[in-house]
Design a protein around this motif. Structure first.
Motif, short mmCIF file in Angstrom:
data_model
loop_
_atom_site.label_atom_id
_atom_site.label_comp_id
_atom_site.label_asym_id
_atom_site.label_seq_id
_atom_site.Cartn_x
_atom_site.Cartn_y
_atom_site.Cartn_z
N ARG A 162 0.84 -1.21 0.00
CA ARG A 162 0.00 0.00 0.00
C ARG A 162 0.87 1.26 0.00
NH1 ARG A 162 -3.08 -3.31 3.76
NH2 ARG A 162 -4.93 -4.01 2.65
N THR A 163 1.94 1.22 0.77
CA THR A 163 2.87 2.34 0.80
C THR A 163 3.49 2.56 -0.57
OG1 THR A 163 3.36 2.02 3.14
CG2 THR A 163 5.00 3.23 1.86
N ASP A 164 3.90 1.46 -1.22
CA ASP A 164 4.47 1.56 -2.57
C ASP A 164 3.46 2.13 -3.56
OD1 ASP A 164 6.95 0.58 -1.77
OD2 ASP A 164 6.50 -1.48 -2.38
N TRP A 170 0.25 -0.22 -16.74
CA TRP A 170 0.20 0.28 -15.36
C TRP A 170 1.05 -0.59 -14.44
CZ3 TRP A 170 -0.73 4.97 -15.04
CH2 TRP A 170 -1.79 5.61 -15.71
N PHE A 171 0.92 -1.90 -14.59
CA PHE A 171 1.70 -2.81 -13.75
C PHE A 171 3.18 -2.67 -14.07
CE2 PHE A 171 3.44 -6.96 -12.48
CZ PHE A 171 3.08 -6.92 -11.15
N GLU A 172 3.51 -2.53 -15.35
CA GLU A 172 4.91 -2.35 -15.74
C GLU A 172 5.47 -1.06 -15.14
OE1 GLU A 172 7.53 -1.71 -19.77
OE2 GLU A 172 5.65 -2.83 -19.93
N PHE A 173 4.72 0.03 -15.23
CA PHE A 173 5.16 1.30 -14.65
C PHE A 173 5.35 1.17 -13.15
CE2 PHE A 173 2.82 4.05 -18.07
CZ PHE A 173 3.75 3.68 -19.02
N PHE A 174 4.39 0.50 -12.50
CA PHE A 174 4.47 0.34 -11.04
C PHE A 174 5.68 -0.49 -10.64
CE2 PHE A 174 3.33 -2.20 -7.25
CZ PHE A 174 3.33 -1.16 -6.32
N THR A 175 5.88 -1.63 -11.29
CA THR A 175 7.02 -2.48 -10.91
C THR A 175 8.35 -1.79 -11.21
OG1 THR A 175 6.88 -3.70 -13.00
CG2 THR A 175 5.77 -4.67 -11.09
N THR A 176 8.41 -1.03 -12.28
CA THR A 176 9.63 -0.25 -12.56
C THR A 176 9.87 0.75 -11.44
OG1 THR A 176 9.40 -0.52 -14.94
CG2 THR A 176 10.75 1.32 -14.18
N PHE A 177 8.82 1.42 -11.00
CA PHE A 177 8.95 2.40 -9.92
C PHE A 177 9.43 1.73 -8.64
CE2 PHE A 177 7.15 4.49 -6.19
CZ PHE A 177 7.77 5.75 -6.30
N THR A 192 11.11 -1.03 -8.26
CA THR A 192 12.46 -1.58 -8.34
C THR A 192 13.53 -0.52 -8.57
OG1 THR A 192 12.18 -2.10 -10.68
CG2 THR A 192 11.70 -3.85 -9.11
N THR A 193 13.16 0.61 -9.20
CA THR A 193 14.18 1.63 -9.52
C THR A 193 13.96 2.97 -8.81
OG1 THR A 193 13.02 2.59 -11.43
CG2 THR A 193 14.43 0.65 -11.84
N GLY A 194 12.72 3.21 -8.37
CA GLY A 194 12.40 4.49 -7.77
C GLY A 194 12.08 5.58 -8.78
N GLU A 195 12.07 5.22 -10.06
CA GLU A 195 11.80 6.17 -11.13
C GLU A 195 10.37 6.01 -11.65
OE1 GLU A 195 14.00 8.53 -12.34
OE2 GLU A 195 15.34 7.91 -10.73
N ALA A 196 9.63 7.12 -11.66
CA ALA A 196 8.28 7.09 -12.23
C ALA A 196 8.33 7.39 -13.69
CB ALA A 196 7.38 8.10 -11.51
#
Length: 59
Positions: free
Chosen positions: A13-15, A46-53, A55-59
């Protein structure tokens, strides 16, 4: 290290909240590169963007 379901869900939820805040900041900065709606067939982004965020911290 053991982790409870409740702890995992709280972390998730925090993520999600962090992702939304970061993504919306990018929308305000570069709206043409950060859509708020995905066209049919691209919803998985959306899931790809979220998992990238996450794992990398980049939106």
């Amino acid at each position: 290290m053991a982790q409870s379901l409740e702890s995992f869900l709280a972390e998730l939820r925090t993520d999600v909240d962090r992702f939304e805040k970061a993504y919306r900041a990018k929308v305000a900065e570069i709206p043409e590169h950060y859509p708020l709606t995905m066209v049919d067939g691209n919803e998985g982004l959306w899931f790809e963007f979220f998992t990238t965020f996450v794992t990398t911290g980049e939106a």
